[in-house]
Design an enzyme around this catalytic site. Structure first.
Site, PDB file in Angstrom:
ATOM      1  N   SER A 100       0.451  -0.391   0.261  1.00  0.00           N
ATOM      2  CA  SER A 100       0.053   0.087  -0.349  1.00  0.00           C
ATOM      3  C   SER A 100       0.783   1.119   0.410  1.00  0.00           C
ATOM      4  CB  SER A 100      -0.868  -0.081   1.725  1.00  0.00           C
ATOM      5  OG  SER A 100      -1.763   1.160   1.850  1.00  0.00           O
ATOM      6  N   HIS A 132      -1.241  -1.244  -3.930  1.00  0.00           N
ATOM      7  CA  HIS A 132      -2.840  -1.029  -3.648  1.00  0.00           C
ATOM      8  C   HIS A 132      -2.581   0.437  -3.484  1.00  0.00           C
ATOM      9  CE1 HIS A 132      -6.374  -2.127  -1.093  1.00  0.00           C
ATOM     10  NE2 HIS A 132      -5.603  -0.703  -0.186  1.00  0.00           N
ATOM     11  N   ASP A 182      -5.373   3.504  -2.355  1.00  0.00           N
ATOM     12  CA  ASP A 182      -6.610   4.021  -1.339  1.00  0.00           C
ATOM     13  C   ASP A 182      -6.702   5.556  -1.501  1.00  0.00           C
ATOM     14  OD1 ASP A 182      -5.934   2.002   0.537  1.00  0.00           O
ATOM     15  OD2 ASP A 182      -3.970   2.415   0.942  1.00  0.00           O
ATOM     16  N   MET A 239      -9.603   8.089  -0.096  1.00  0.00           N
ATOM     17  CA  MET A 239     -10.524   8.253   0.977  1.00  0.00           C
ATOM     18  C   MET A 239     -11.101   9.770   0.544  1.00  0.00           C
ATOM     19  SD  MET A 239      -7.653   7.700   3.918  1.00  0.00           S
ATOM     20  CE  MET A 239      -6.743   5.686   3.398  1.00  0.00           C
ATOM     21  N   HIS A 297      -8.226   0.697  -3.953  1.00  0.00           N
ATOM     22  CA  HIS A 297      -9.390  -0.139  -2.709  1.00  0.00           C
ATOM     23  C   HIS A 297      -9.640   1.945  -2.998  1.00  0.00           C
ATOM     24  CE1 HIS A 297     -10.059  -0.762   1.351  1.00  0.00           C
ATOM     25  NE2 HIS A 297     -10.866  -0.073   1.272  1.00  0.00           N
ATOM     26  N   MET A 341     -12.138   4.485  -0.537  1.00  0.00           N
ATOM     27  CA  MET A 341     -13.231   4.254   0.931  1.00  0.00           C
ATOM     28  C   MET A 341     -13.685   5.801   0.538  1.00  0.00           C
ATOM     29  SD  MET A 341      -9.876   3.111   3.252  1.00  0.00           S
ATOM     30  CE  MET A 341      -8.887   3.182   1.504  1.00  0.00           C
ATOM     31  N   MET A 350     -11.022  -5.772   5.210  1.00  0.00           N
ATOM     32  CA  MET A 350     -10.644  -5.025   6.423  1.00  0.00           C
ATOM     33  C   MET A 350     -10.578  -5.872   7.816  1.00  0.00           C
ATOM     34  SD  MET A 350     -10.537  -2.225   4.680  1.00  0.00           S
ATOM     35  CE  MET A 350      -9.320  -1.142   5.700  1.00  0.00           C
ATOM     36  N   ASP A 382      -6.761  -6.463   4.383  1.00  0.00           N
ATOM     37  CA  ASP A 382      -5.891  -5.278   4.564  1.00  0.00           C
ATOM     38  C   ASP A 382      -5.930  -4.310   5.703  1.00  0.00           C
ATOM     39  OD1 ASP A 382      -5.173  -2.737   3.840  1.00  0.00           O
ATOM     40  OD2 ASP A 382      -6.711  -2.006   2.896  1.00  0.00           O
TER      41      ASP A 382
HETATM   42  C1  DX5 Z   1      -6.668   1.645   5.367  1.00  0.00           C
HETATM   43  C2  DX5 Z   1      -5.671   1.543   4.427  1.00  0.00           C
HETATM   44  C3  DX5 Z   1      -4.860   0.336   4.820  1.00  0.00           C
HETATM   45  C4  DX5 Z   1      -3.701   0.661   4.392  1.00  0.00           C
HETATM   46  C5  DX5 Z   1      -2.926  -0.205   5.274  1.00  0.00           C
HETATM   47  O1  DX5 Z   1      -7.458   2.012   5.377  1.00  0.00           O
HETATM   48  O2  DX5 Z   1      -6.372   0.530   2.999  1.00  0.00           O
HETATM   49  O3  DX5 Z   1      -4.470  -0.151   2.976  1.00  0.00           O
HETATM   50  O4  DX5 Z   1      -2.274   1.022   3.976  1.00  0.00           O
HETATM   51  O5  DX5 Z   1      -1.630  -0.235   5.793  1.00  0.00           O
HETATM   52  P1  DX5 Z   1      -1.332  -0.669   7.073  1.00  0.00           P
HETATM   53  O6  DX5 Z   1      -0.762  -2.360   6.243  1.00  0.00           O
HETATM   54  O7  DX5 Z   1      -0.092   0.234   7.262  1.00  0.00           O
HETATM   55  O8  DX5 Z   1      -1.993  -1.054   8.123  1.00  0.00           O
HETATM   56 ZN    ZN Z   2      -6.740  -0.357   1.433  1.00  0.00          ZN
END
Ligand code: DX5
Ligand code: ZN
Length: 216
Positions: A8, A33, A35, A37, A66, A68, A137, A175
């Protein structure tokens, strides 16, 4: 079977993003990956499409996106324009999940559904035939570096059983808080894909950490 590793970039050093993506390119990781948000669905904002356009240019590895965000279907064209391989949308963010999954497929991407820690695996019963992957998650989404929620291992086991009962080919991705210790237990429970942020970018040798995770 070796897990697919999806580092990620949320935990990368954004001042040296190109360097960190080149590390992923050199590494054994299969995917990248990403993320996204919105500060509404989750209490944080990461990066948006103007930045991701450059991320996409820097790597040929499949992008595991991903989202969010609320109403993720609004951004199907933008995610497609990145050349994404997989588009993960949250179960909790889609009132008409079946429709959104079909729209992602029509756009030519692999659809994945993500569930939060408080969402039961059993709710996936009627969508499991339609998805390429389920993302469990194992932390509450929004931040990297959080503590792994133990119950997630049991959820992976439950999901593996649900997939087998349904005769589906869906992959299981996990994740949040994944490291060598939690990762080993997740793979044993039936996980196919491990996302790792802090475990990789917080390691003294990130490329070596990816190699170790890949061996689980
Ligand atoms: C959290 C993200 C993850 C995050 C995971 O909301 O969806 O992808 O980057 O990070 P670690 O592996 O540090 O928990
Ligand atoms: Zn993620």
């Amino acid at each position: 079977m070796k897990p697919i590793i999806s580092p990620s970039i949320l935990s990368a050093d954004f001042g040296y993003l190109a360097r960190d993506i080149e590390m992923i390119n050199r590494s054994e990781a299969e995917w990248v990956h990403i993320d996204i948000m919105d500060g509404v669905f989750v209490p944080n904002i990461s990066f948006g499409f103007p930045v991701l356009k450059y991320v996409a240019k820097l790597t040929d590895k499949p992008l595991d996106v991903h989202l969010m965000i609320v109403n993720p279907e609004k951004f199907i064209p933008e995610v497609k324009a990145l050349g994404a391989h997989t588009m993960n949308v949250h179960y909790e963010a889609c009132t008409h999940l079946h429709r959104v999954i079909q729209q992602i497929k029509e756009a030519g991407m692999q659809p994945a559904v993500t569930i939060n820690p408080a969402t039961p695996v059993a709710l996936l019963q009627d969508i499991i035939q339609d998805v390429y992957m389920v993302l469990i998650m194992s932390v509450n989404p929004g931040f990297g570096g959080q503590k792994f929620i133990e119950h997630s291992v049991e959820k992976v086991r439950e999901l593996r059983a649900l997939i087998e009962r349904a005769g589906s080919k869906a992959l299981i991705e996990v994740d949040g808080g994944v490291n060598l210790e939690t990762g080993a237990r997740l793979v044993e429970a039936g996980a196919d894909v491990l996302v790792a942020g802090n475990a990789v970018f917080g390691a003294p040798d990130p490329e070596e950490m990816i190699r170790q995770l890949h061996k689980l």
